[in-house]
Design a protein around this motif. Structure first.
Motif, mmCIF file in Angstrom:
data_model
loop_
_atom_site.group_PDB
_atom_site.id
_atom_site.type_symbol
_atom_site.label_atom_id
_atom_site.label_comp_id
_atom_site.label_asym_id
_atom_site.label_seq_id
_atom_site.Cartn_x
_atom_site.Cartn_y
_atom_site.Cartn_z
ATOM 1 N N ASP A 3 0.831 -1.216 0.000
ATOM 2 C CA ASP A 3 0.000 0.000 0.000
ATOM 3 C C ASP A 3 0.864 1.264 0.000
ATOM 4 N N ARG A 4 2.001 1.209 0.730
ATOM 5 C CA ARG A 4 2.835 2.413 0.877
ATOM 6 C C ARG A 4 3.387 2.862 -0.475
ATOM 7 N N THR A 5 3.796 1.872 -1.303
ATOM 8 C CA THR A 5 4.333 2.214 -2.635
ATOM 9 C C THR A 5 3.259 2.916 -3.458
ATOM 10 N N PHE A 6 2.038 2.359 -3.406
ATOM 11 C CA PHE A 6 0.919 2.946 -4.158
ATOM 12 C C PHE A 6 0.651 4.377 -3.667
ATOM 13 N N ARG A 7 0.565 4.545 -2.327
ATOM 14 C CA ARG A 7 0.249 5.869 -1.785
ATOM 15 C C ARG A 7 1.371 6.862 -2.066
ATOM 16 N N ASN A 8 2.611 6.416 -1.955
ATOM 17 C CA ASN A 8 3.737 7.310 -2.263
ATOM 18 C C ASN A 8 3.667 7.782 -3.712
ATOM 19 N N ALA A 9 3.335 6.857 -4.613
ATOM 20 C CA ALA A 9 3.259 7.222 -6.040
ATOM 21 C C ALA A 9 2.095 8.178 -6.283
ATOM 22 N N MET A 10 0.918 7.878 -5.694
ATOM 23 C CA MET A 10 -0.247 8.752 -5.890
ATOM 24 C C MET A 10 -0.011 10.122 -5.275
ATOM 25 N N GLY A 11 0.799 10.147 -4.217
ATOM 26 C CA GLY A 11 1.124 11.412 -3.556
ATOM 27 C C GLY A 11 1.995 12.331 -4.407
ATOM 28 N N LYS A 12 2.577 11.793 -5.484
ATOM 29 C CA LYS A 12 3.375 12.616 -6.409
ATOM 30 C C LYS A 12 2.481 13.444 -7.319
ATOM 31 N N ALA A 33 -11.542 15.652 1.108
ATOM 32 C CA ALA A 33 -11.309 14.767 -0.044
ATOM 33 C C ALA A 33 -10.440 15.466 -1.081
ATOM 34 N N ASN A 34 -9.429 14.746 -1.564
ATOM 35 C CA ASN A 34 -8.666 15.299 -2.698
ATOM 36 C C ASN A 34 -8.923 14.506 -3.978
ATOM 37 N N ALA A 35 -9.698 13.408 -3.863
ATOM 38 C CA ALA A 35 -10.044 12.630 -5.056
ATOM 39 C C ALA A 35 -11.287 13.257 -5.688
ATOM 40 N N PHE A 36 -11.056 14.365 -6.378
ATOM 41 C CA PHE A 36 -12.127 15.159 -6.992
ATOM 42 C C PHE A 36 -11.712 15.484 -8.420
ATOM 43 N N GLY A 84 -10.667 14.291 10.358
ATOM 44 C CA GLY A 84 -10.634 13.636 11.673
ATOM 45 C C GLY A 84 -9.263 13.674 12.321
ATOM 46 N N GLN A 85 -8.443 14.674 11.956
ATOM 47 C CA GLN A 85 -7.064 14.731 12.467
ATOM 48 C C GLN A 85 -6.881 15.734 13.606
ATOM 49 N N LEU A 86 -7.960 16.398 14.013
ATOM 50 C CA LEU A 86 -7.840 17.314 15.146
ATOM 51 C C LEU A 86 -8.423 16.636 16.382
ATOM 52 N N ASP A 122 -12.514 -0.412 -2.965
ATOM 53 C CA ASP A 122 -12.965 -0.026 -1.624
ATOM 54 C C ASP A 122 -13.489 1.408 -1.567
ATOM 55 N N HIS A 123 -13.721 2.025 -2.727
ATOM 56 C CA HIS A 123 -14.309 3.363 -2.800
ATOM 57 C C HIS A 123 -15.555 3.331 -3.695
ATOM 58 N N THR A 124 -16.385 4.362 -3.567
ATOM 59 C CA THR A 124 -17.470 4.575 -4.532
ATOM 60 C C THR A 124 -17.238 5.922 -5.200
ATOM 61 N N LEU A 144 -2.902 23.179 -1.313
ATOM 62 C CA LEU A 144 -2.445 22.060 -2.144
ATOM 63 C C LEU A 144 -2.031 20.879 -1.265
ATOM 64 N N PHE A 145 -2.029 19.685 -1.862
ATOM 65 C CA PHE A 145 -1.600 18.466 -1.163
ATOM 66 C C PHE A 145 -0.641 17.726 -2.085
ATOM 67 N N PHE A 146 0.580 17.508 -1.585
ATOM 68 C CA PHE A 146 1.626 16.887 -2.419
ATOM 69 C C PHE A 146 2.542 16.077 -1.504
ATOM 70 N N GLU A 147 2.804 14.860 -1.868
ATOM 71 C CA GLU A 147 3.646 13.949 -1.076
ATOM 72 C C GLU A 147 3.180 13.873 0.372
ATOM 73 N N GLY A 148 1.835 13.816 0.546
ATOM 74 C CA GLY A 148 1.273 13.643 1.888
ATOM 75 C C GLY A 148 1.385 14.872 2.776
ATOM 76 N N LYS A 149 1.751 16.034 2.162
ATOM 77 C CA LYS A 149 1.893 17.261 2.967
ATOM 78 C C LYS A 149 1.121 18.414 2.317
HETATM 79 P P1 NAD Z 1 -0.897 9.510 1.875
HETATM 80 O O1 NAD Z 1 0.548 9.371 1.653
HETATM 81 O O2 NAD Z 1 -1.650 8.384 2.466
HETATM 82 O O3 NAD Z 1 -1.630 9.948 0.535
HETATM 83 C C1 NAD Z 1 -0.966 10.154 -0.684
HETATM 84 C C2 NAD Z 1 -1.928 9.869 -1.801
HETATM 85 O O4 NAD Z 1 -2.266 8.479 -1.813
HETATM 86 C C3 NAD Z 1 -3.268 10.589 -1.697
HETATM 87 O O5 NAD Z 1 -3.220 11.878 -2.226
HETATM 88 C C4 NAD Z 1 -4.172 9.657 -2.492
HETATM 89 O O6 NAD Z 1 -4.031 9.936 -3.862
HETATM 90 C C5 NAD Z 1 -3.601 8.278 -2.214
HETATM 91 N N1 NAD Z 1 -4.322 7.585 -1.143
HETATM 92 C C6 NAD Z 1 -4.047 7.626 0.204
HETATM 93 N N2 NAD Z 1 -4.897 6.838 0.874
HETATM 94 C C7 NAD Z 1 -5.724 6.296 -0.050
HETATM 95 C C8 NAD Z 1 -6.810 5.391 0.024
HETATM 96 N N3 NAD Z 1 -7.213 4.874 1.195
HETATM 97 N N4 NAD Z 1 -7.435 5.065 -1.115
HETATM 98 C C9 NAD Z 1 -7.028 5.551 -2.305
HETATM 99 N N5 NAD Z 1 -6.006 6.402 -2.446
HETATM 100 C C10 NAD Z 1 -5.367 6.754 -1.335
HETATM 101 O O7 NAD Z 1 -1.115 10.840 2.703
HETATM 102 P P2 NAD Z 1 -1.514 11.000 4.204
HETATM 103 O O8 NAD Z 1 -1.148 12.377 4.590
HETATM 104 O O9 NAD Z 1 -0.970 9.857 5.014
HETATM 105 O O10 NAD Z 1 -3.118 10.906 4.181
HETATM 106 C C11 NAD Z 1 -3.823 11.131 5.346
HETATM 107 C C12 NAD Z 1 -4.984 10.170 5.478
HETATM 108 O O11 NAD Z 1 -5.981 10.491 4.507
HETATM 109 C C13 NAD Z 1 -4.609 8.710 5.261
HETATM 110 O O12 NAD Z 1 -5.340 7.932 6.184
HETATM 111 C C14 NAD Z 1 -5.068 8.452 3.853
HETATM 112 O O13 NAD Z 1 -5.446 7.095 3.632
HETATM 113 C C15 NAD Z 1 -6.274 9.355 3.734
HETATM 114 N N6 NAD Z 1 -6.474 9.753 2.326
HETATM 115 C C16 NAD Z 1 -7.406 9.041 1.644
HETATM 116 C C17 NAD Z 1 -7.629 9.321 0.307
HETATM 117 C C18 NAD Z 1 -8.660 8.539 -0.424
HETATM 118 O O14 NAD Z 1 -9.359 7.727 0.173
HETATM 119 N N7 NAD Z 1 -8.846 8.718 -1.722
HETATM 120 C C19 NAD Z 1 -6.924 10.341 -0.320
HETATM 121 C C20 NAD Z 1 -5.964 11.066 0.420
HETATM 122 C C21 NAD Z 1 -5.748 10.741 1.744
#
Ligand code: NAD
Ligand code: FAD
Length: 155
Positions: A3-12, A33-36, A84-86, A122-124, A144-149
Motif C-alpha cells: 500500500d505504501r508504494t501505491f500511496r507514495n506514487a499517488m502522492g506525487k 477529499a482530494n479525489a475530486f 478527523g485529524q484534530l 474499496d471506494h465509490t 495544495l496536497f503533495f507527497e502527503g503534505k
Molecule cells: P498519503 O501518503 O496516504 O496519501 C498520498 C496519496 O495516496 C493521496 O493523495 C491519495 O491519492 C492516495 N491515497 C491515500 N490513501 C488512499 C486510500 N485509502 N485510497 C485511495 N487512495 C489513497 O497521505 P496522508 O497524509 O498519510 O493521508 C492522510 C490520510 O488520509 C490517510 O489515512 C489516507 O489514507 C487518507 N487519504 C485518503 C484518500 C482517499 O481515500 N482517496 C486520499 C488522500 C488521503
C-alpha cells in the motif's frame, strides 16, 4: 505491491483539497477529499471518490446531494478537522444554500445532486450533476496536497 508504494506514487500527483459537505438529518456533515475531478460539460458533472469506511459514504448515498468546497491555503485547519485529524471538536460556521451546508470562505462551492455512482474497489465514485456554483471574486491561493503534505503555490 504494498500500500505504501501505491500511496507514495499517488502522492506525487499534486492536488487541491476539498471538503465534501451534505446535510444529514438537518445537520451539516463534512469530509476532506482530494479525489475530486471535473468530468463533463454537457451535462455538467464532477466526481468525488469516497472510501467505504468513511461515514460520508453512506450519508451521501442517503441524501442524494453534496457540495464540493475548494479550500484556500488559509483553510488547512478545516482540512485537518474534516479528515478527523484534530483532537478537539470545533463549531464550524456553515452557510446554507438550497439545502446545502457550504463553507463560505472556500475558493468555490460546487453544489450537486448525485447523478450516478459506481463502486470501484474499496471506494465509490459519486458523480454529481452541478446545480449551482458560488465563487469568490478574490479567493486568494488554493490549499495544495503533495507527497502527503500541505503546500501552497510557490512554496
Ligand atoms: P498519503 O501518503 O496516504 O496519501 C498520498 C496519496 O495516496 C493521496 O493523495 C491519495 O491519492 C492516495 N491515497 C491515500 N490513501 C488512499 C486510500 N485509502 N485510497 C485511495 N487512495 C489513497 O497521505 P496522508 O497524509 O498519510 O493521508 C492522510 C490520510 O488520509 C490517510 O489515512 C489516507 O489514507 C487518507 N487519504 C485518503 C484518500 C482517499 O481515500 N482517496 C486520499 C488522500 C488521503
Ligand atoms: P467523520 O470521521 O465522521 O468526520 C470527519 C471529521 O469531521 C470528524 O472529526 C468530525 O468531527 C468532523 N466534522 C464532520 N462534520 C462536522 C461539522 N458539521 N462540524 C464540525 N466538525 C465536523 N477520504 C476519501 O474517502 N476520499 C478522499 O478523496 C480523501 N481525500 C483526503 C485528502 C486529504 C488531504 C486527507 C487528509 C484525507 C482524505 N481522505 C479522503 C480521508 C478522509 O478525510 C478521512 O478518512 C475522514 O475522516 C473520513 O470521514 P468520515 O466520513 O468517516 O467522517
Amino acid at each position: 505491491m504494498d500500500d505504501r508504494t501505491f500511496r507514495n506514487a499517488m502522492g506525487k500527483f499534486a492536488t487541491g483539497v476539498t471538503v465534501v459537505t451534505t446535510a444529514f438529518q438537518g445537520e451539516a456533515k463534512g469530509m476532506t477529499a482530494n479525489a475530486f475531478m471535473s468530468v463533463s460539460l454537457d451535462p455538467k458533472l464532477v466526481v468525488v471518490s469516497i472510501g467505504h469506511k468513511a461515514r460520508m459514504h453512506d450519508i451521501v448515498k442517503q441524501t442524494g446531494k453534496f457540495a464540493v468546497n475548494m479550500l484556500t491555503r488559509d483553510q488547512e485547519d478545516l482540512s485537518r478537522l474534516f479528515a478527523g485529524q484534530l483532537k478537539e471538536e470545533r463549531d464550524v460556521a456553515f452557510e446554507w444554500v438550497d439545502g446545502h451546508p457550504i463553507l463560505p470562505d472556500a475558493m468555490a462551492n460546487i453544489l450537486c445532486n448525485v447523478h450516478s455512482s459506481y463502486v470501484a474497489g474499496d471506494h465509490t465514485l459519486y458523480f454529481g450533476e452541478v446545480t449551482d456554483i458560488l465563487m469568490k471574486e478574490e479567493p486568494g491561493d488554493p490549499l495544495l496536497f503533495f507527497e502527503g503534505k500541505y503546500r501552497s503555490i510557490g512554496q
